[in-house]
Design an enzyme around this catalytic site. Structure first.
Site, mmCIF file in Angstrom:
data_model
loop_
_atom_site.group_PDB
_atom_site.id
_atom_site.type_symbol
_atom_site.label_atom_id
_atom_site.label_comp_id
_atom_site.label_asym_id
_atom_site.label_seq_id
_atom_site.Cartn_x
_atom_site.Cartn_y
_atom_site.Cartn_z
ATOM 1 N N SER A 177 0.853 -1.184 0.000
ATOM 2 C CA SER A 177 0.000 0.000 0.000
ATOM 3 C C SER A 177 0.893 1.239 0.000
ATOM 4 C CB SER A 177 -0.952 -0.022 1.202
ATOM 5 O OG SER A 177 -1.885 1.051 1.113
ATOM 6 N N HIS A 203 -2.499 -1.143 -3.376
ATOM 7 C CA HIS A 203 -3.609 -0.215 -3.171
ATOM 8 C C HIS A 203 -3.342 1.064 -3.956
ATOM 9 C CE1 HIS A 203 -4.355 -2.211 1.018
ATOM 10 N NE2 HIS A 203 -4.796 -2.955 0.018
ATOM 11 N N ASP A 299 -4.447 -4.865 5.933
ATOM 12 C CA ASP A 299 -4.790 -5.727 4.802
ATOM 13 C C ASP A 299 -3.622 -6.651 4.461
ATOM 14 O OD1 ASP A 299 -6.226 -6.781 2.649
ATOM 15 O OD2 ASP A 299 -5.453 -5.271 1.263
#
Length: 359
Positions: A177, A203, A299
């Site tokens: 991310s 992401h 995540d």
């Protein structure tokens, strides 16, 4: 069996097969191009081809020896492309009685760039092979000629078909991310061009994914593409999940492929690292490798843990080299990662563990 090919590209190495085919196709002048592995180079295909393009690395000649015998028996005009300049390459050219103009040798460095650099020589060799084909007469095949049909006014070239054996080996799964764009560049640029396929969830807003994948592709030895639904994975290929679909891996007798699913967020993300990694745990088990890079939130921790519990090797980026030590921290705290590494050591770790995994 597919229809006969006008130009048949034969290579043992899947990446070399792909890159040579990509560079041959622009000079095909509307001819059908078919790429096959050495096991699919049958006498029927070789005999039906107008031109055969053989491609080999320095360590491929033993595996290609039966193909050389079939090529000589088919007596088709043959272009030889060799990556590396060993005595074996010269011996192969002599054995196949290939003239110097039809033997293209490139350094075994960046084969994509090397082939692009000698594009005029490749075009000239194909033209020479076509002239040899005209003098050789019709191909000795019982297949009736295909009727000619008028081409549409505008037609994009049909992508060459690759009939190599399906890939059923290890897959590397990477999630990232915040800070992940640079981290992924560091990891992917450290991987060998024949490394196992890589599946990536980063992401990122969907409108930026194409440019990101393109930048990675231009900067790395491996190929990097945006994943599409049903895409077969192969060595030397990394696929980046699109920014608006959940991304999973599937496995069957015909290989390992990507599956794009729902657009809903899971754990606040679409795509979610957890979704990809849980599918890898279920479908691939110990024949997978999981890595969590820098990023905010949690995540990927559940998915990485599922992979580890299924027998996969797993790693997380360390705090010192992470832009945001969120996702890797949770993965470490929940014992999802079996090792923690600084960013610059992750590529070597991946290369090492994949060599130890079952083929």
């Amino acid at each position: 069996m597919s229809a006969p090919a006008d130009i048949l590209v034969v290579a043992l190495d899947p990446l070399l097969r792909k890159v040579v085919t990509e560079n041959v196709t622009p000079f095909a002048e509307g001819a059908t191009v078919l790429a096959v592995s050495q096991t699919r180079a049958t006498p029927e295909r070789l005999g039906a081809a107008a031109v055969v393009v053989l491609a080999a690395r320095d360590n491929d000649y033993t595996g290609l020896r039966p193909v050389f015998d079939l090529v000589k028996a088919a007596d088709r005009p043959t272009l030889l492309v060799t990556a590396g300049e060993s005595s074996e390459a010269r011996a192969a050219a002599a054995d196949l009685r290939i003239p110097g103009a039809l033997h293209i040798a490139i350094p075994e460095l960046d084969i994509r760039e090397e082939l692009r650099a000698i594009a005029p020589k490749l075009e000239a060799a194909l033209k020479q092979a076509r002239r040899d084909r005209a003098r050789a007469g019709p191909a000795p095949t019982a297949t009736p000629p295909r009727p000619a049909s008028p081409a549409p006014a505008v037609e994009k070239p049909r992508p060459p078909e690759d009939l190599g054996a399906p890939y059923l080996g290890t897959v590397i799964c990477i999630g990232a991310s915040t800070g992940g764009t640079d981290a992924l560049l560091t990891v992917l640029s450290g991987l060998d061009r024949n490394c196992p396929p890589v599946a990536i969830v980063q992401h990122m807003p969907k409108d930026y994914v194409a440019d990101f994948a393109s930048r990675l592709d231009q900067s790395c030895r491996i190929d990097v593409e945006i994943a599409h639904d049903g895409q077969a994975l192969r060595p030397g290929l990394a696929v980046v999940a699109p920014g608006d679909r959940q991304f999973r891996l599937r496995k069957g007798n015909k290989g390992i492929w990507t599956a794009l699913g729902e657009s809903e967020r899971i754990g606040g993300h679409c795509p979610a690292v957890d979704v990809m990694m849980k599918s890898a745990a279920q479908e691939l088990g110990k024949k997978s490798v999981g890595v969590i890079l820098t990023g905010m939130g949690r995540d990927g921790a559940e998915g990485l843990l599922a992979m580890r519990q299924a027998g996969a090797r797993t790693a997380a980026q360390d705090e010192e080299t992470s832009v945001v030590y969120g996702m890797p921290k949770v993965a470490f705290e929940e014992k999802a990662a079996d090792t923690v590494l600084p960013l610059k050591k992750i590529a070597n770790w991946i290369s090492g563990v994949t060599l130890q995994l079952p083929k």
